[in-house]
Design an enzyme around this catalytic site. Structure first.
Site, PDB file in Angstrom:
ATOM      1  N   SER A  15      -2.339 -10.832  -8.535  1.00  0.00           N
ATOM      2  CA  SER A  15      -2.327 -10.030  -9.426  1.00  0.00           C
ATOM      3  C   SER A  15      -2.786 -10.540 -10.878  1.00  0.00           C
ATOM      4  O   SER A  15      -2.203 -10.272 -11.915  1.00  0.00           O
ATOM      5  CB  SER A  15      -1.172  -9.064  -9.798  1.00  0.00           C
ATOM      6  N   HIS A  58       0.916  -1.274   0.069  1.00  0.00           N
ATOM      7  CA  HIS A  58      -0.021   0.104   0.091  1.00  0.00           C
ATOM      8  C   HIS A  58       0.697   1.164  -0.096  1.00  0.00           C
ATOM      9  O   HIS A  58       0.299   2.193   0.409  1.00  0.00           O
ATOM     10  CB  HIS A  58      -1.029   0.009   1.334  1.00  0.00           C
ATOM     11  N   THR A  59       2.051   1.126  -0.600  1.00  0.00           N
ATOM     12  CA  THR A  59       2.958   2.298  -0.608  1.00  0.00           C
ATOM     13  C   THR A  59       2.851   2.817  -2.048  1.00  0.00           C
ATOM     14  O   THR A  59       3.308   3.994  -2.120  1.00  0.00           O
ATOM     15  CB  THR A  59       4.353   1.961  -0.307  1.00  0.00           C
ATOM     16  N   GLY A 106      -4.296 -12.475  -4.502  1.00  0.00           N
ATOM     17  CA  GLY A 106      -3.257 -11.624  -4.193  1.00  0.00           C
ATOM     18  C   GLY A 106      -2.306 -11.601  -5.172  1.00  0.00           C
ATOM     19  O   GLY A 106      -1.090 -11.081  -4.845  1.00  0.00           O
ATOM     20  N   ASP A 110       1.718  -3.688  -9.663  1.00  0.00           N
ATOM     21  CA  ASP A 110       1.296  -4.812 -10.238  1.00  0.00           C
ATOM     22  C   ASP A 110       1.761  -4.969 -11.643  1.00  0.00           C
ATOM     23  O   ASP A 110       2.329  -5.939 -12.215  1.00  0.00           O
ATOM     24  CB  ASP A 110      -0.043  -5.371  -9.980  1.00  0.00           C
ATOM     25  N   SER A 167     -12.212 -16.820 -22.800  1.00  0.00           N
ATOM     26  CA  SER A 167     -11.435 -17.158 -21.841  1.00  0.00           C
ATOM     27  C   SER A 167     -11.775 -18.529 -21.666  1.00  0.00           C
ATOM     28  O   SER A 167     -12.801 -19.527 -21.471  1.00  0.00           O
ATOM     29  CB  SER A 167     -12.136 -16.494 -20.453  1.00  0.00           C
TER      30      SER A 167
HETATM   31  C1  GLA Z   1      -2.901  -4.258  -5.031  1.00  0.00           C
HETATM   32  C2  GLA Z   1      -2.639  -3.160  -5.973  1.00  0.00           C
HETATM   33  C3  GLA Z   1      -1.414  -2.495  -6.095  1.00  0.00           C
HETATM   34  C4  GLA Z   1      -1.096  -2.353  -4.415  1.00  0.00           C
HETATM   35  C5  GLA Z   1      -1.127  -3.431  -3.667  1.00  0.00           C
HETATM   36  C6  GLA Z   1      -0.900  -3.105  -2.171  1.00  0.00           C
HETATM   37  O1  GLA Z   1      -2.267  -5.261  -5.444  1.00  0.00           O
HETATM   38  O2  GLA Z   1      -3.275  -3.423  -7.076  1.00  0.00           O
HETATM   39  O3  GLA Z   1      -1.203  -1.480  -6.771  1.00  0.00           O
HETATM   40  O4  GLA Z   1      -1.481  -1.136  -3.944  1.00  0.00           O
HETATM   41  O5  GLA Z   1      -2.645  -3.862  -3.912  1.00  0.00           O
HETATM   42  O6  GLA Z   1       0.229  -2.949  -1.999  1.00  0.00           O
END
Ligand code: GLA
Length: 385
Positions: free
Chosen positions: A126, A36-37, A124, A172, A69
């Site tokens: 991505s 979250h930075t 999580g 991501d 898909s």
């Molecule tokens: C998600 C968002 C990223 C980032 C993370 C937390 O993956 O897509 O941009 O903010 O959360 O670090």
């Protein structure tokens, strides 16, 4: 070695569209520290992994877009000239990229594509960024758009922000496109300067423990966190107008300007400035080969994400605590946006199977759920196969 999924998307494409496609592979990502930075213009330390989206694509003679898909066995068709947001979320990741390209004045004509992946969804890692990055990379190649890697990462990020509606940072998409085998990417999200940090730890494995909690709250709560950080900045600016984002602040400024105000805003901002500083220290430990201290920073990040940023959940907290009691786990924490998904753990290689057994049993007993486990290796970023 040709990956199975590469063959599968290619063969499905040929069977469906009767022409030979190009195939692009775009990986998911892990992040060692710095959560979250990114949207606060701080630093992150991600890497692309050996789980990816595979996309077969070819031009059409008209303006039609045909998407398939494989994993969902679902079709979607539209046209470059008339398209709109779909109820099928998976299609929006792709159309969102087309929309960004068109808004930039870049010509896109019709195409067909088939995709499939082994990035677990909602874990999580991505998968959405991997799909966006595969799309922009594939279209760039197909239509010879001459986009740079950075432009592609930014277009993929904009697609997520504008079309999908998650006001994400750039981590991501950057990691998926810029990934490099056996290296982490230390990215400054303000200047977008980056360096590759070697990460090929002898005797240590990177293991992900998937809580199997799907982060359904994630997008709405994510946008709220981003707003709360901005509210903090707005208050700080009354005294320190030079602070444009939390990257420009520090813990003293946060104490001085926010400690007596709204507790949530204070906690969010406190976490972010600490996390930005923590990443710098963690990187230093990594370069010195001091994994023990690096691991401690990972646990600190988890605690901050859980208590100050409030993006954890009981399952993730349970696992992080459980990991902390294992001497063979060097460091562990929840990873990504939060509200579910994975714990990332650095584990001594000799003890990996033993530790996995312990974690699985504990999770089953205490949470009544089955833990999924993935070993990940760090791979190159988005590429044509
Ligand atoms: C998600 C968002 C990223 C980032 C993370 C937390 O993956 O897509 O941009 O903010 O959360 O670090």
């Amino acid at each position: 070695m040709i990956n199975n999924l590469e063959n599968t998307v290619k063969n499905t494409f040929i069977a469906k569209f009767n022409t030979t496609p190009i195939v692009v592979c775009s990986p998911g990502r892990i992040n060692l520290i710095g959560e979250h930075t990114d949207y606060n213009m701080g630093f992150v330390l991600p890497a692309a992994i050996d789980k990816a989206m595979y996309m077969a694509i070819a031009k059409q003679d008209n303006d039609n877009i045909n998407l398939f898909s494989l994993d969902l066995n679902d079709n979607f068709s539209t046209s470059v000239l008339h398209y709109s947001k779909s109820d099928k979320q998976w299609a929006n990741y792709i159309i969102g990229v087309v929309d960004e390209l068109l808004k930039m004045g870049i010509k896109v004509s019709g195409f067909s594509l088939v995709f499939a992946g082994d990035v677990p969804l909602g874990a999580g890692l991505s998968s959405s960024a991997a799909l966006e990055c595969a799309t922009v990379f594939a279209l760039n190649t197909l239509f010879d758009m001459q986009l740079t890697k950075l432009q592609m990462a930014q277009i993929a990020q904009q697609a997520e922000r504008e079309y999908v509606g998650v006001k994400c940072g750039i981590m991501d998409q950057f990691a998926s496109i810029f990934g490099k085998k056996n290296h982490l990417i230390k990215l400054d999200c303000r200047s977008l300067a980056y360096e590759y940090v070697p990460f090929n730890l002898v005797g240590v494995k990177t293991i992900l423990f998937d809580s199997m909690v799907k982060h359904s709250l994630a997008s709405s709560e994510y946008n709220i966190r981003s707003q709360q950080c901005q509210q903090g900045v707005n208050i700080i600016q009354k005294k320190y107008p030079e602070v444009k984002t939390l990257r420009d602040a520090n813990s003293h400024i946060v104490e001085e300007c926010l400690a007596l105000g709204d507790i949530k805003i204070y906690n969010r901002c406190k976490f972010v400035v600490n996390e930005i500083a923590r990443l710098q220290l963690a990187c230093q430990y990594l370069t010195e080969g001091n994994l023990l201290e690096f691991g401690k920073k990972m646990y600190e990040t988890h605690q901050g994400l859980s208590q100050l940023y409030e993006v954890s959940c009981p399952e993730l907290d349970f696992m992080a605590n459980c990991a902390k009691q294992q001497p063979n786990i060097i460091g562990a924490r929840m990873m990504g946006g939060g509200f579910g998904g994975c714990i990332i753990a650095l584990i001594k290689q000799d003890a990996v199977s033993e530790v996995i057994e312990i974690m699985k049993n504990a999770y089953q007993t205490q949470m009544g759920k089955q833990l999924k486990v993935y070993e990940v290796n760090i791979e190159d970023g988005t590429r044509v196969l």
